[in-house]
Structures are given as structure tokens and as C-alpha cells.
Design an enzyme around this catalytic site. Structure first.
Site, PDB file in Angstrom:
ATOM      1  N   HIS A   1       0.730  -1.453  -0.006  1.00 57.33           N
ATOM      2  CA  HIS A   1       0.169   0.139   0.079  1.00 57.33           C
ATOM      3  C   HIS A   1       0.764   1.158  -0.267  1.00 57.33           C
ATOM      4  O   HIS A   1       0.600   2.313  -0.593  1.00 57.33           O
ATOM      5  CB  HIS A   1      -0.722   0.080   1.215  1.00 57.33           C
ATOM      6  CG  HIS A   1      -2.377  -0.507   1.191  1.00 57.33           C
ATOM      7  ND1 HIS A   1      -2.505  -1.793   0.958  1.00 57.33           N
ATOM      8  CD2 HIS A   1      -3.485   0.005   0.779  1.00 57.33           C
ATOM      9  CE1 HIS A   1      -3.769  -2.161   0.704  1.00 57.33           C
ATOM     10  NE2 HIS A   1      -4.419  -1.076   0.636  1.00 57.33           N
TER      11      HIS A   1
ATOM     12  N   HIS B   1       0.706  -2.768   9.156  1.00 62.55           N
ATOM     13  CA  HIS B   1       2.162  -2.705   9.045  1.00 62.55           C
ATOM     14  C   HIS B   1       2.780  -1.950  10.102  1.00 62.55           C
ATOM     15  O   HIS B   1       2.277  -1.058  10.835  1.00 62.55           O
ATOM     16  CB  HIS B   1       2.373  -1.736   7.831  1.00 62.55           C
ATOM     17  CG  HIS B   1       2.051  -2.511   6.557  1.00 62.55           C
ATOM     18  ND1 HIS B   1       2.686  -3.788   5.833  1.00 62.55           N
ATOM     19  CD2 HIS B   1       1.015  -2.562   5.652  1.00 62.55           C
ATOM     20  CE1 HIS B   1       2.100  -4.124   4.986  1.00 62.55           C
ATOM     21  NE2 HIS B   1       1.071  -3.240   4.826  1.00 62.55           N
TER      22      HIS B   1
END
Length: 445
Positions: A212, A259
Site C-alpha cells: 500500500h 504494518h
């Protein structure tokens, strides 16, 4: 001396990888988990890949003594609540009543989408800052499939076809490199607890680097490099938009609990390296796609070969499907570019007209853009839906697999790889060739 630098670098990376930083950031942003005070299951019921380093990251989660896990008061109802957000005026982050101090705008929520592989719905959590929740949800959507199926066509049909088709090249290669690196490194997602999984759709994928963050950096910065000097706007404006876009996507992945800080930073820097290498090659690549007689063969062979490499790295996961999807879209768009040029349908503005300027926005121009966008996206969505409905049963029949369970069928490489390529190459071809031709036929070009 060199060993000291290496040790310092390793220490910094270990520090940035600590899931406690993710949990602290979530707490600052008003995300409170529904974990028990003494969690019995450190995985919080989520399926984590059995990979090296997972145990260490769970142990790191145990050391976050300053992060409040909450208790089971909210989580007990998780199984009975649908996904989404609900007003919560009765249960506080510590299991207390609203009268004891829960803000009136606090909402109880669950991840909006199930895990793409395991069908898990995730745990409930409390949102104390709805603005940040919606902001970072928007930021993370800038890296999802539905954004790409809207953004690239809009750019191609209404603003700059050349920039759009070259941007698709960068997006496909960037995503291939990012997802392949994930499957080689094989780091698990941040441990939960202490991290709250605000999103679980990609939770079964590996996490290093953040793809992303990679796409959220590649698209705005590449678009900036492709259009600066080609369009009239100031350097500061273009750079500021690209940077804000990238930062929003990167920070949203930490907020979502998907993340660590290190993985986001790595994704950002990795993409800058890819752009430095790839952007100077975009002009010769685009010219080759348009003019060379062997371009269609080279496009198909290169994109399929890269997909086979990616699919051989690990067992089935959404990362493999996303890789094939990007490569299929890139192949379809590249083939359409060749067809457009050879048939005279490719009408890039002449160099003498540069730099381009935005025309005055009138009602007729807005209506025309909206019509092109609405009709074009409808065509792409119908095309995708029809190709999905036909391709998977056909492939199951060819390979002798049961087609009653689509999710199980797609976990076979021989179904998933051709399915992704066929469907999204057709979508990419339709976006770049078929839909613009349709616009000409109905006088919307």
C-alpha cells in the site's frame, strides 16, 4: 567501525519494527481494542502465517506494558455484531457505562471487510475519533482495487491518456516487485495484541514491505514526474500534492494495524528506488509498445512470465492474486496501446501544444466528463463481472476441479493465474481501446 554502523542499523530497524509503536499510535488516534487484560490467545483469534520471526513479534507485543489492551466487555459481543460502525453509548473502553465518561461520539466498530482468505470478521474495537477513522480509511482505500479501477480510467478518458498508460506500467511493475518481495521475506503482520486490527482483509498476507505504501508513493510521485512540464502548474504545488497523498496512505497502514513503521518506511524508500530506475525507461517502453511489430508477443510473454515467477514464491494468498491482476491489467493496456497506434486511434497531443493547460470548467465540460466516466466505468464493471462469471467455471471444467466453491477453486494456481490474467487483461484492454472507441461512436470523445 563498519560493524558498529551495521549494529546501529540493525538496532534501529528492530526498534521501528516493534508493534508497540503501532499500538501507541492507534491509541493516540483514538482506537481502543477489545482485548482481555490478560489475553489467553495472543493471536486474538486471527490466522497468522507460521513463519520465522512470528514468535519474536508476539513476544514483543507482550512487552508493551504502557499500551492498554482493554478488557473483554466489548469483545464478548463481537460474534453477534455485523461488520461496520455502531453508536456506542453504553460500553466504554474499560467496560464502564457511558455515564462514567465515554464520549458521546464514540462508536463501536468491526473491520468493514472479512479476511480475504480465512473469512474471519475480526474483533470489535472502539473509535474515539471518527474524523481520523474516516480519513485513514480513505487513505487506505487509495491502495485498493476499486480505487485503481476508477482512477486510471478517469485519468485516461478525461485528462491525459499518455500519462495514464505510462502510470499503469509503473503501477504493474511496482506492485509485482513489492508483492514478490513480500513472499520472499515472509514477515508476519504486527502482533495482535497489542496492535488493533482495524482492517483484516489483507491480514493473511506477509507484510514486508508495505505494498500500500509502495503504490501510494508510486502513483502520485510518478504522476507528478509525468505531468510536470507537460501541464502548467508550479513545482511546489505538484510536489506537495504527491507528498500529502503518499504520507496519507503510508500513515493509514499503521493506523489500520497492518504494518509496522519499518515496513511502511521500507515501502516508501523501495518505491523511490524503483521510480529512479523505471521512470527514465517509460518513454522507450511506451514507444516500443506502440510501434514494434513484435510488441504484442513481448508483452504477453513478459507479463505471463513475471506472473509465473510470483506464483512460484509461496502458497496461495491475496498477494499472488493482486500481482497477477496488476500484470494482467498492464498487459491488456499495453496491447490496447499497440492497437490504438496501429489503427490511428491514438491521438496524443503534438509536442508543439505543450505545456497543456486546464480549460475553463463549464457546465457542458463537466457533464461530458461525468457521462464519459459513468458510462466507461459501467462498461468496465460489467465486463469484469461477465468475465468472472464465465472464466472460473470454464477453467474448473478444463482442469477437472469442482466449481461449486469458487474460493477453493481459486486457491489452485492453474485456476487463479489464468483467471486473473484473462479477466483483468480484458478490463485493461477495454479501458484503453474499447471504451474510447465507444465514446467516438456515441459522440462523447
Amino acid at each position: 567501525m563498519a560493524s558498529n554502523y551495521v549494529k546501529t542499523f540493525v538496532d534501529v530497524c528492530s526498534y521501528l519494527q516493534d508493534p508497540c509503536h503501532v499500538a501507541r499510535f492507534q491509541k493516540i488516534c483514538g482506537v481502543i481494542g477489545s482485548f482481555p487484560v490478560k489475553p489467553k490467545n495472543l493471536g486474538s483469534g486471527e490466522s497468522e502465517p507460521d513463519v520465522p520471526g512470528l514468535r519474536k513479534r508476539i513476544q514483543q507485543g507482550e512487552q508493551c506494558s504502557d499500551v492498554n489492551f482493554g478488557n473483554g466487555a466489548v469483545g464478548d459481543a463481537a460474534s453477534s455484531q455485523p461488520n461496520g460502525m455502531q453508536s456506542d453509548r453504553s460500553v466504554g473502553p474499560e467496560g464502564t457505562s457511558a455515564a462514567a465518561g465515554v464520549e458521546s461520539d464514540t462508536v463501536r466498530s468491526k473491520p468493514l471487510r472479512r479476511n480475504s482468505l480465512t473469512e474471519e470478521v475480526g474483533q470489535e474495537f472502539l473509535i474515539h475519533n471518527k474524523f481520523l477513522f474516516y480519513l485513514f480509511t480513505f487513505g487506505t482505500e487509495l491502495g485498493n482495487e476499486m480505487f485503481f479501477i476508477v482512477f486510471f480510467p478517469f485519468l485516461f478518458w478525461n485528462i491525459d491518456a499518455l500519462a495514464s498508460r505510462r502510470l499503469i506500467i509503473v503501477w504493474a511493475w511496482n506492485l509485482f516487485l513489492g508483492q514478490s518481495t513480500k513472499d520472499m521475506v515472509r514477515w508476519s503482520r504486527p502482533a495482535s495484541p497489542p496492535v488493533v486490527k482495524v482492517e483484516v482483509f489483507y491480514n493473511s498476507e506477509y507484510s514486508m514491505p508495505s505494498t500500500h505504501a509502495m503504490t501510494g508513493t508510486a502513483i502520485p510521485f510518478c504522476l507528478f514526474m509525468l505531468t510536470y512540464g507537460r501541464w502548467q502548474y508550479t513545482f511546489l504545488f505538484g510536489f506537495s500534492v504527491a507528498l500529502c497523498w503518499s504520507v496519507l496512505v503510508c500513515v493509514s497502514r499503521v493506523y489500520m494495524g497492518m504494518h509496522s513503521v519499518l515496513e511502511v518506511i521500507t515501502g516508501f524508500l523501495y518505491t523511490l528506488l524503483i521510480l529512479a530506475f523505471l521512470c527514465p525507461l517509460l518513454d522507450p517502453i511506451d514507444t516500443f509498445y506502440m510501434t514494434d511489430r513484435y510488441a504484442p508477443l513481448a508483452i504477453v510473454v513478459s507479463h505471463v512470465s513475471l506472473g509465473l515467477v510470483a506464483f512460484s514464491l509461496d502458497s496461495w494468498s491475496t498477494s499472488r492474486g493482486d500481482t497477477a491482476q496488476a500484470l494482467g491489467t498492464g498487459a491488456g493496456a499495453a496491447l490496447a496501446t499497440h492497437v490504438n497506434y496501429q489503427t490511428g486511434l491514438l491521438l496524443d497531443p503534438p509536442l508543439s501544444s505543450l505545456p497543456l493547460t486546464l480549460q475553463s470548467v463549464g457546465i457542458s465540460a463537466v457533464v461530458l466528463s461525468v457521462l464519459r466516466f459513468a458510462i466507461g466505468v459501467a462498461v468496465l464493471l460489467v465486463t469484469r463481472m461477465a468475465m468472472k462469471a464465465v472464466t472460473i467455471p470454464f477453467l474448473c471444467r478444463v482442469f477437472g476441479l469442482p466449481s461449486d466453491n469458487v474460493r477453493q477453486a481459486r486457491q489452485h494456481m492453474r485456476v487463479e493465474l489464468p483467471y486473473r490474467y484473462i479477466v483483468y487483461s480484458v478490463v485493461g484492454f477495454s479501458c484503453v481501446c474499447v471504451v474510447p472507441l465507444l465514446f467516438r461512436l456515441v459522440n462523447l470523445a
